[in-house]
Design a protein around this motif. Structure first.
Motif, PDB file in Angstrom:
ATOM      1  N   UNK A 206      31.473  18.064-136.467  1.00 56.49           N
ATOM      2  CA  UNK A 206      30.680  19.318-136.837  1.00 56.49           C
ATOM      3  C   UNK A 206      29.208  19.466-136.540  1.00 56.49           C
ATOM      4  N   UNK A 207      28.739  20.080-135.670  1.00 56.23           N
ATOM      5  CA  UNK A 207      27.368  20.119-135.315  1.00 56.23           C
ATOM      6  C   UNK A 207      26.808  21.499-136.058  1.00 56.23           C
ATOM      7  N   UNK A 208      25.694  21.313-136.583  1.00 53.18           N
ATOM      8  CA  UNK A 208      24.987  22.542-137.136  1.00 53.18           C
ATOM      9  C   UNK A 208      23.485  22.335-137.010  1.00 53.18           C
ATOM     10  N   UNK A 209      22.515  23.327-137.315  1.00 54.04           N
ATOM     11  CA  UNK A 209      21.197  23.427-137.322  1.00 54.04           C
ATOM     12  C   UNK A 209      20.524  23.188-138.710  1.00 54.04           C
ATOM     13  N   UNK A 210      19.749  22.085-138.818  1.00 54.56           N
ATOM     14  CA  UNK A 210      18.758  22.061-139.897  1.00 54.56           C
ATOM     15  C   UNK A 210      17.600  23.040-139.742  1.00 54.56           C
ATOM     16  N   UNK A 211      17.348  23.335-138.660  1.00 51.18           N
ATOM     17  CA  UNK A 211      15.986  24.383-138.363  1.00 51.18           C
ATOM     18  C   UNK A 211      16.180  25.623-139.208  1.00 51.18           C
ATOM     19  N   UNK A 212      17.432  25.987-139.655  1.00 53.58           N
ATOM     20  CA  UNK A 212      17.414  27.198-140.358  1.00 53.58           C
ATOM     21  C   UNK A 212      16.692  27.080-141.566  1.00 53.58           C
ATOM     22  N   UNK A 213      16.540  26.161-142.016  1.00 55.41           N
ATOM     23  CA  UNK A 213      15.635  25.542-143.479  1.00 55.41           C
ATOM     24  C   UNK A 213      14.269  25.808-143.212  1.00 55.41           C
ATOM     25  N   UNK A 214      13.705  25.657-141.922  1.00 56.09           N
ATOM     26  CA  UNK A 214      12.373  25.397-141.822  1.00 56.09           C
ATOM     27  C   UNK A 214      11.659  26.644-140.788  1.00 56.09           C
ATOM     28  N   UNK A 215      12.357  27.521-140.132  1.00 57.53           N
ATOM     29  CA  UNK A 215      12.070  28.541-139.369  1.00 57.53           C
ATOM     30  C   UNK A 215      12.402  29.753-139.564  1.00 57.53           C
ATOM     31  N   UNK A 216      12.185  30.091-141.077  1.00 56.87           N
ATOM     32  CA  UNK A 216      12.578  31.366-141.683  1.00 56.87           C
ATOM     33  C   UNK A 216      12.134  32.649-140.943  1.00 56.87           C
ATOM     34  N   UNK A 217      11.045  32.680-140.113  1.00 61.29           N
ATOM     35  CA  UNK A 217      10.567  33.704-139.245  1.00 61.29           C
ATOM     36  C   UNK A 217      11.818  34.106-138.520  1.00 61.29           C
ATOM     37  N   UNK A 218      12.646  33.471-138.237  1.00 56.58           N
ATOM     38  CA  UNK A 218      13.820  33.745-137.123  1.00 56.58           C
ATOM     39  C   UNK A 218      15.098  34.314-138.094  1.00 56.58           C
ATOM     40  N   UNK A 219      14.891  34.424-139.297  1.00 59.62           N
ATOM     41  CA  UNK A 219      15.920  35.113-140.154  1.00 59.62           C
ATOM     42  C   UNK A 219      16.368  34.272-141.097  1.00 59.62           C
ATOM     43  N   UNK A 220      16.068  34.532-142.532  1.00 62.66           N
ATOM     44  CA  UNK A 220      16.798  33.863-143.661  1.00 62.66           C
ATOM     45  C   UNK A 220      18.326  33.912-143.481  1.00 62.66           C
ATOM     46  N   UNK A 221      18.785  34.933-142.989  1.00 60.24           N
ATOM     47  CA  UNK A 221      20.438  35.412-143.075  1.00 60.24           C
ATOM     48  C   UNK A 221      21.015  34.040-142.129  1.00 60.24           C
TER      49      UNK A 221
END
Length: 440
Positions: free
Chosen positions: A237-252
């Motif tokens: 499984x590959x995923x993005x930890x960056x969704x926790x830090x770049x909220x400007x690109x969408x919390x969704x």
């Protein structure tokens, strides 16, 4: 007469310069790299041209007549987000009905220009396949110290797959995207021979990760932000930890990824699936744990990746509990420009299998941080005294090897490029039982 002579020299010099200063042919393929699309008997070949051309791969079995088969794909225009709005053309062709374990010779391009002659081996689809990997994160095109060793080892057939755990080029968007082009040319000597599987890191942030999403072609329909695939006895499984830090690109994105992870892990844990692919391995950029001294997220007990965020509406869930409940065996991370092997750990507590054999039937997931491939930001440091869950750490440049031996054994070792390829750490992870019941 002297003026005539000067004019003649100027004319001649101008003609010579025009003849010798011709710009590279924009239809010539470059930046060739492979990826496995998660479909049996398939391989995706991706490359770039500076002009729009056709997208063709000609290929054939090693030892046979060259280029007896051909496949066509598509070309998309990628526009860099910088001031020049510079364009490149990215080509993708999927080869299908490949014979597992057989080596193919190929080139890609069009009648306007072809790549070098290259080769790859189609992945074996059997659950008894015993693949070998090189894995690392944080490799730039400036100071990519591990690259030469990886190039040679890949071309002599040491690896079946490369896992690049975020942070490419430093940075792909720089100089209007030309740094990304240079980096992709550099890794062609690895990535054109084995599948080069990726996940996004923080250095891919620019223009909403557009360079990462466009340049790499991973399984699934999320432009490589999160996906999973099977190889041998493992579900990766590959995923993005960056969704926790770049909220400007969408919390969704954070919540969508969490729900996807939950669903993917539940599917992987169905008895018939876990029996066939007992190992569940994750890879993502920013770790949950580390003993570095740089105040990154992983240095904090209240790590966003580990425990989630309470400053969002609604609060965002972390990943440690999810991975523990779903019996994830092995977690790879990068971001810290060091190597660190952890004891089996959950909620900051060590759960070794035993004092003598800590990695035999451990009672918590095993974490490996491998972000020291080499980049312009050099090394990170460690706090003087390791945490109780920290088993081994090194600031040497290098990378990790993994051999997925069978359904019960995985061998891992860390290569130091500073010490001429010396193996400075190793472990044999043994699990007779997989899944959440392994923790009992």
């Amino acid at each position: 007469n002297q003026e005539k002579m000067v004019a003649l020299y100027v004319l001649l010099f101008g003609q010579i310069c025009v003849a010798s200063c011709v710009l590279p042919i924009g239809s010539q393929p470059e930046q060739v790299h492979l990826s496995y699309p998660g479909v049996k008997g398939s391989m995706v070949i991706t490359w770039t041209t500076l002009n729009a051309t056709e997208s063709i791969v000609e290929y054939g079995l090693w030892g046979g007549k060259l280029f007896t088969q051909s496949a066509r794909g598509n070309c998309t225009t990628f526009v860099d987000g910088g001031s020049e709005k510079r364009k490149i053309y990215i080509h993708r062709v999927t080869l299908s009905e490949l014979i597992p374990g057989f080596t193919y010779v190929y080139h890609c391009g069009s009648e306007a220009g072809w790549s070098d002659v290259l080769y790859f081996t189609a992945l074996i689809e059997s659950t008894s396949f015993s693949p070998k990997f090189a894995l690392f994160g944080d490799m730039g095109n400036e100071n990519p110290q591990s690259l030469a060793r990886l190039q040679k080892e890949t071309q002599v057939g040491m690896y079946d797959v490369i896992l690049h755990i975020g942070d490419f080029a430093y940075d792909m968007h720089e100089d209007e995207g030309r740094i990304g082009d240079e980096f992709m040319k550099q890794i062609e000597s690895i990535a054109a021979y084995v599948p080069y599987m990726t996940c996004p890191g923080n250095h891919e942030w620019a223009y909403n990760f557009s360079h990462y999403r466009s340049r790499f072609n991973m399984p699934g329909q999320t432009e490589g932000l999160w996906y999973s695939w099977n190889i041998g006895s493992a579900h990766i499984i590959s995923f993005s930890t960056e969704v926790y830090f770049y909220l400007e690109y969408g919390l969704d994105l954070l919540f969508r990824q969490y729900e996807w992870l939950k669903g993917d892990l539940e599917e992987a844990n169905k008895p018939e699936n876990r029996a066939a692919r007992p190992w569940i391995i994750t890879m993502a950029h920013r770790p949950m744990y580390c003993s570095n001294n740089d105040h990154d997220d992983c240095t904090k007990f209240e790590s966003y990746v580990r425990l989630g965020r309470n400053d969002t509406d609604p609060p965002a869930p972390g990943l440690e509990d999810l991975f523990y409940r779903q019996g994830v065996d092995l977690e790879f991370w990068a971001h810290e420009h060091t190597y660190e092997r952890l004891w089996p750990v959950y909620n900051y507590k060590v759960f070794n299998g035993s004092t003598e054999e800590p990695y035999m039937n451990p009672r918590a997931p095993v974490h490996i941080i491998t972000g020291s491939a080499g980049c312009r930001e050099k090394h990170d440091g460690f706090i003087p005294k390791p945490r109780e869950w920290s088993a081994f750490r090194s600031t040497d440049y290098g990378y990790t090897r993994m051999h997925l031996i069978n359904s019960t054994h995985i061998y891992l070792e860390q290569v130091s490029d500073d010490q001429s390829g010396k193996v400075i750490d190793s472990l044999l992870l043994i699990k007779d039982v997989h899944g959440p019941e392994a923790w009992l």
